[in-house]
Design a protein around this motif. Structure first.
Motif, PDB file in Angstrom:
ATOM      1  N   VAL A 125       0.831  -1.198   0.000  1.00 16.64           N
ATOM      2  CA  VAL A 125       0.000   0.000   0.000  1.00 16.64           C
ATOM      3  C   VAL A 125       0.872   1.257   0.000  1.00 16.64           C
ATOM      4  O   VAL A 125       0.627   2.191  -0.750  1.00 16.64           O
ATOM      5  CB  VAL A 125      -0.956   0.000   1.218  1.00 16.64           C
ATOM      6  CG1 VAL A 125      -1.673   1.324   1.356  1.00 16.64           C
ATOM      7  CG2 VAL A 125      -1.941  -1.147   1.109  1.00 16.64           C
ATOM      8  N   SER A 126       1.905   1.273   0.831  1.00 16.22           N
ATOM      9  CA  SER A 126       2.763   2.455   0.928  1.00 16.22           C
ATOM     10  C   SER A 126       3.962   2.407  -0.015  1.00 16.22           C
ATOM     11  O   SER A 126       4.674   3.399  -0.165  1.00 16.22           O
ATOM     12  CB  SER A 126       3.239   2.641   2.371  1.00 16.22           C
ATOM     13  OG  SER A 126       3.932   1.507   2.819  1.00 16.22           O
ATOM     14  N   HIS A 127       4.202   1.261  -0.633  1.00 20.72           N
ATOM     15  CA  HIS A 127       5.313   1.106  -1.583  1.00 20.72           C
ATOM     16  C   HIS A 127       4.792   0.453  -2.862  1.00 20.72           C
ATOM     17  O   HIS A 127       4.905  -0.760  -3.047  1.00 20.72           O
ATOM     18  CB  HIS A 127       6.438   0.267  -0.965  1.00 20.72           C
ATOM     19  CG  HIS A 127       7.125   0.954   0.155  1.00 20.72           C
ATOM     20  ND1 HIS A 127       8.165   1.835  -0.037  1.00 20.72           N
ATOM     21  CD2 HIS A 127       6.910   0.908   1.495  1.00 20.72           C
ATOM     22  CE1 HIS A 127       8.568   2.287   1.135  1.00 20.72           C
ATOM     23  NE2 HIS A 127       7.815   1.753   2.071  1.00 20.72           N
ATOM     24  N   PRO A 128       4.226   1.259  -3.767  1.00 18.49           N
ATOM     25  CA  PRO A 128       3.648   0.709  -4.994  1.00 18.49           C
ATOM     26  C   PRO A 128       4.639  -0.063  -5.853  1.00 18.49           C
ATOM     27  O   PRO A 128       4.234  -0.887  -6.667  1.00 18.49           O
ATOM     28  CB  PRO A 128       3.133   1.937  -5.746  1.00 18.49           C
ATOM     29  CG  PRO A 128       3.245   3.086  -4.826  1.00 18.49           C
ATOM     30  CD  PRO A 128       4.080   2.690  -3.660  1.00 18.49           C
ATOM     31  N   SER A 129       5.931   0.170  -5.642  1.00 16.35           N
ATOM     32  CA  SER A 129       6.921  -0.554  -6.440  1.00 16.35           C
ATOM     33  C   SER A 129       6.897  -2.051  -6.143  1.00 16.35           C
ATOM     34  O   SER A 129       7.422  -2.844  -6.924  1.00 16.35           O
ATOM     35  CB  SER A 129       8.321   0.001  -6.176  1.00 16.35           C
ATOM     36  OG  SER A 129       8.692  -0.189  -4.825  1.00 16.35           O
ATOM     37  N   LEU A 130       6.271  -2.438  -5.051  1.00 11.81           N
ATOM     38  CA  LEU A 130       6.206  -3.864  -4.703  1.00 11.81           C
ATOM     39  C   LEU A 130       4.926  -4.544  -5.179  1.00 11.81           C
ATOM     40  O   LEU A 130       4.772  -5.750  -5.002  1.00 11.81           O
ATOM     41  CB  LEU A 130       6.327  -4.041  -3.178  1.00 11.81           C
ATOM     42  CG  LEU A 130       7.605  -3.532  -2.523  1.00 11.81           C
ATOM     43  CD1 LEU A 130       7.600  -3.874  -1.038  1.00 11.81           C
ATOM     44  CD2 LEU A 130       8.838  -4.102  -3.187  1.00 11.81           C
ATOM     45  N   GLN A 131       4.032  -3.792  -5.774  1.00  6.59           N
ATOM     46  CA  GLN A 131       2.742  -4.369  -6.167  1.00  6.59           C
ATOM     47  C   GLN A 131       2.861  -5.449  -7.227  1.00  6.59           C
ATOM     48  O   GLN A 131       2.006  -6.316  -7.322  1.00  6.59           O
ATOM     49  CB  GLN A 131       1.780  -3.265  -6.605  1.00  6.59           C
ATOM     50  CG  GLN A 131       1.336  -2.426  -5.437  1.00  6.59           C
ATOM     51  CD  GLN A 131       0.395  -1.314  -5.833  1.00  6.59           C
ATOM     52  OE1 GLN A 131       0.173  -1.058  -7.017  1.00  6.59           O
ATOM     53  NE2 GLN A 131      -0.163  -0.643  -4.850  1.00  6.59           N
ATOM     54  N   GLN A 132       3.926  -5.439  -8.003  1.00  4.76           N
ATOM     55  CA  GLN A 132       4.118  -6.463  -9.033  1.00  4.76           C
ATOM     56  C   GLN A 132       4.783  -7.724  -8.479  1.00  4.76           C
ATOM     57  O   GLN A 132       4.843  -8.725  -9.173  1.00  4.76           O
ATOM     58  CB  GLN A 132       4.987  -5.904 -10.162  1.00  4.76           C
ATOM     59  CG  GLN A 132       4.329  -4.786 -10.935  1.00  4.76           C
ATOM     60  CD  GLN A 132       5.278  -4.176 -11.948  1.00  4.76           C
ATOM     61  OE1 GLN A 132       6.322  -3.648 -11.589  1.00  4.76           O
ATOM     62  NE2 GLN A 132       4.907  -4.274 -13.219  1.00  4.76           N
TER      63      GLN A 132
ATOM     64  N   GLU B 200      11.063 -17.799  -4.885  1.00  5.38           N
ATOM     65  CA  GLU B 200      11.747 -16.558  -5.235  1.00  5.38           C
ATOM     66  C   GLU B 200      10.726 -15.447  -5.433  1.00  5.38           C
ATOM     67  O   GLU B 200       9.527 -15.696  -5.553  1.00  5.38           O
ATOM     68  CB  GLU B 200      12.576 -16.746  -6.494  1.00  5.38           C
ATOM     69  CG  GLU B 200      11.733 -17.154  -7.682  1.00  5.38           C
ATOM     70  CD  GLU B 200      12.560 -17.586  -8.874  1.00  5.38           C
ATOM     71  OE1 GLU B 200      12.091 -17.372  -9.990  1.00  5.38           O
ATOM     72  OE2 GLU B 200      13.654 -18.125  -8.695  1.00  5.38           O
ATOM     73  N   LEU B 201      11.223 -14.209  -5.443  1.00  4.15           N
ATOM     74  CA  LEU B 201      10.348 -13.074  -5.716  1.00  4.15           C
ATOM     75  C   LEU B 201      10.127 -12.967  -7.209  1.00  4.15           C
ATOM     76  O   LEU B 201      11.056 -12.710  -7.969  1.00  4.15           O
ATOM     77  CB  LEU B 201      10.960 -11.777  -5.185  1.00  4.15           C
ATOM     78  CG  LEU B 201      10.901 -11.564  -3.694  1.00  4.15           C
ATOM     79  CD1 LEU B 201      11.618 -10.276  -3.318  1.00  4.15           C
ATOM     80  CD2 LEU B 201       9.472 -11.543  -3.198  1.00  4.15           C
ATOM     81  N   GLU B 202       8.911 -13.157  -7.636  1.00  2.00           N
ATOM     82  CA  GLU B 202       8.566 -13.034  -9.040  1.00  2.00           C
ATOM     83  C   GLU B 202       8.183 -11.590  -9.325  1.00  2.00           C
ATOM     84  O   GLU B 202       7.564 -10.935  -8.495  1.00  2.00           O
ATOM     85  CB  GLU B 202       7.407 -13.965  -9.379  1.00  2.00           C
ATOM     86  CG  GLU B 202       7.741 -15.421  -9.169  1.00  2.00           C
ATOM     87  CD  GLU B 202       6.544 -16.342  -9.319  1.00  2.00           C
ATOM     88  OE1 GLU B 202       5.406 -15.850  -9.461  1.00  2.00           O
ATOM     89  OE2 GLU B 202       6.753 -17.557  -9.280  1.00  2.00           O
ATOM     90  N   GLY B 203       8.574 -11.084 -10.464  1.00  2.00           N
ATOM     91  CA  GLY B 203       8.227  -9.734 -10.865  1.00  2.00           C
ATOM     92  C   GLY B 203       9.236  -8.686 -10.434  1.00  2.00           C
ATOM     93  O   GLY B 203       9.015  -7.491 -10.622  1.00  2.00           O
ATOM     94  N   LEU B 204      10.343  -9.109  -9.872  1.00  2.00           N
ATOM     95  CA  LEU B 204      11.348  -8.166  -9.381  1.00  2.00           C
ATOM     96  C   LEU B 204      11.945  -7.346 -10.519  1.00  2.00           C
ATOM     97  O   LEU B 204      12.034  -6.116 -10.431  1.00  2.00           O
ATOM     98  CB  LEU B 204      12.436  -8.911  -8.603  1.00  2.00           C
ATOM     99  CG  LEU B 204      13.466  -8.056  -7.888  1.00  2.00           C
ATOM    100  CD1 LEU B 204      12.808  -7.130  -6.881  1.00  2.00           C
ATOM    101  CD2 LEU B 204      14.489  -8.943  -7.191  1.00  2.00           C
ATOM    102  N   THR B 205      12.324  -8.004 -11.592  1.00  2.00           N
ATOM    103  CA  THR B 205      12.909  -7.293 -12.729  1.00  2.00           C
ATOM    104  C   THR B 205      11.923  -6.287 -13.307  1.00  2.00           C
ATOM    105  O   THR B 205      12.286  -5.132 -13.575  1.00  2.00           O
ATOM    106  CB  THR B 205      13.352  -8.297 -13.814  1.00  2.00           C
ATOM    107  OG1 THR B 205      14.293  -9.203 -13.245  1.00  2.00           O
ATOM    108  CG2 THR B 205      13.982  -7.589 -14.995  1.00  2.00           C
TER     109      THR B 205
END
Length: 82
Positions: free
Chosen positions: A6-13, A23-28
């Motif tokens: 919510v406070s960090h939209p860069s993590l929404q993906q 693993e974290l998908e969508g990081l790239t």
């Protein structure tokens, strides 16, 4: 993760993959869309949130002992852990 997104939209993906990779998908894609500094800030907030949650579950003193070690080998030398 939903609370931090919510406070960090860069993590929404980002999504956490299934085992065994987990693993974290969508990081790239997130870095390409929002830039590395925003993603780094979001991941830092996520880590802080996870540590706070863990503190509520097992106690802040135990979290400090777990997080304060540089490597798993340091725990072998901790007399209180034996």
């Amino acid at each position: 993760m939903a609370q931090v997104q919510v406070s960090h939209p860069s993590l929404q993906q980002l999504r956490v993959g299934r085992q065994p990779a987990a693993e974290l998908e969508g990081l790239t894609q997130s870095i390409e869309s929002h830039g590395a500094p925003a993603v780094i800030a979001g991941l830092g907030a996520l880590l802080e949130s996870l540590i706070q949650l863990l503190g509520r579950l097992i106690g802040d003193d135990m979290v400090e002992r777990l997080v304060g070690h540089d490597s798993p080998h340091d725990m072998d030398d901790d007399e209180d852990m034996k």
